[in-house]
Design a protein around this motif. Sequence first.
Motif, mmCIF file in Angstrom:
data_model
loop_
_atom_site.group_PDB
_atom_site.id
_atom_site.type_symbol
_atom_site.label_atom_id
_atom_site.label_comp_id
_atom_site.label_asym_id
_atom_site.label_seq_id
_atom_site.Cartn_x
_atom_site.Cartn_y
_atom_site.Cartn_z
ATOM 1 N N VAL A 4 -4.692 2.768 -3.298
ATOM 2 C CA VAL A 4 -4.933 1.339 -3.127
ATOM 3 C C VAL A 4 -3.591 0.622 -3.220
ATOM 4 O O VAL A 4 -2.872 0.753 -4.211
ATOM 5 N N ILE A 5 -3.276 -0.109 -2.171
ATOM 6 C CA ILE A 5 -2.053 -0.916 -2.130
ATOM 7 C C ILE A 5 -2.469 -2.318 -1.725
ATOM 8 O O ILE A 5 -3.121 -2.500 -0.696
ATOM 9 N N ALA A 6 -2.113 -3.302 -2.528
ATOM 10 C CA ALA A 6 -2.458 -4.706 -2.289
ATOM 11 C C ALA A 6 -3.971 -4.876 -2.153
ATOM 12 O O ALA A 6 -4.453 -5.571 -1.276
ATOM 13 N N ARG A 7 -4.711 -4.207 -3.008
ATOM 14 C CA ARG A 7 -6.175 -4.287 -3.091
ATOM 15 C C ARG A 7 -6.895 -3.732 -1.863
ATOM 16 O O ARG A 7 -8.079 -3.951 -1.690
ATOM 17 N N GLN A 45 10.243 -1.657 2.378
ATOM 18 C CA GLN A 45 10.242 -1.368 3.799
ATOM 19 C C GLN A 45 9.199 -0.294 4.122
ATOM 20 O O GLN A 45 8.444 -0.420 5.085
ATOM 21 N N VAL A 46 9.142 0.755 3.309
ATOM 22 C CA VAL A 46 8.156 1.814 3.515
ATOM 23 C C VAL A 46 6.745 1.247 3.398
ATOM 24 O O VAL A 46 5.878 1.518 4.238
ATOM 25 N N GLY A 47 6.514 0.431 2.376
ATOM 26 C CA GLY A 47 5.194 -0.169 2.199
ATOM 27 C C GLY A 47 4.787 -1.029 3.381
ATOM 28 O O GLY A 47 3.637 -0.998 3.812
ATOM 29 N N GLN A 48 5.720 -1.776 3.907
ATOM 30 C CA GLN A 48 5.425 -2.639 5.050
ATOM 31 C C GLN A 48 5.068 -1.812 6.283
ATOM 32 O O GLN A 48 4.134 -2.135 7.009
ATOM 33 N N SER A 59 3.255 -4.704 -4.503
ATOM 34 C CA SER A 59 4.395 -4.512 -5.399
ATOM 35 C C SER A 59 5.081 -3.188 -5.086
ATOM 36 O O SER A 59 4.475 -2.267 -4.514
ATOM 37 N N ALA A 60 6.328 -3.088 -5.481
ATOM 38 C CA ALA A 60 7.074 -1.851 -5.280
ATOM 39 C C ALA A 60 6.453 -0.721 -6.093
ATOM 40 O O ALA A 60 6.451 0.436 -5.657
ATOM 41 N N THR A 61 5.889 -1.040 -7.242
ATOM 42 C CA THR A 61 5.275 -0.028 -8.103
ATOM 43 C C THR A 61 4.101 0.648 -7.405
ATOM 44 O O THR A 61 3.926 1.861 -7.516
ATOM 45 N N GLU A 62 3.297 -0.114 -6.684
ATOM 46 C CA GLU A 62 2.151 0.461 -5.968
ATOM 47 C C GLU A 62 2.611 1.496 -4.940
ATOM 48 O O GLU A 62 2.042 2.583 -4.839
ATOM 49 N N ALA A 66 2.241 5.746 -4.915
ATOM 50 C CA ALA A 66 1.641 6.464 -3.793
ATOM 51 C C ALA A 66 2.610 7.497 -3.209
ATOM 52 O O ALA A 66 2.221 8.634 -2.920
ATOM 53 N N MET A 67 3.870 7.125 -3.029
ATOM 54 C CA MET A 67 4.844 8.043 -2.442
ATOM 55 C C MET A 67 5.118 9.232 -3.367
ATOM 56 O O MET A 67 5.256 10.365 -2.910
#
Length: 102
Positions: A4-7, A45-48, A59-62, A66-67
Amino acid sequence: MRCVIARFPFELTKSGVLESMKGIKPEPVTGESVIIGRRHYPVKQVGQVITRQDRRDFSATEVLRAMAALGFTCRAVPKAVPLQILGPMQHASAMLGTPVTA
């Protein structure tokens, strides 16, 4: 792997992340980073790229969590080392190559 990233739930795989990041030029790293292939990418950047969401939405923590769970190497921001303040005598001695203690 489900994360789960950004809900929002995402089904991520290591090969899927590698495919998504193929051809993406890494931005300069100023904080946490993820090593994908042989390149260091900023976490945001990876999250985006993998979520197609705005960087402000997660958040960067999320993304780091995951990574790391997928087996990618994640790097944290290095801690700043406090500078040692030298007195005038120690500074002069250090410049001459013979440091004085005391």
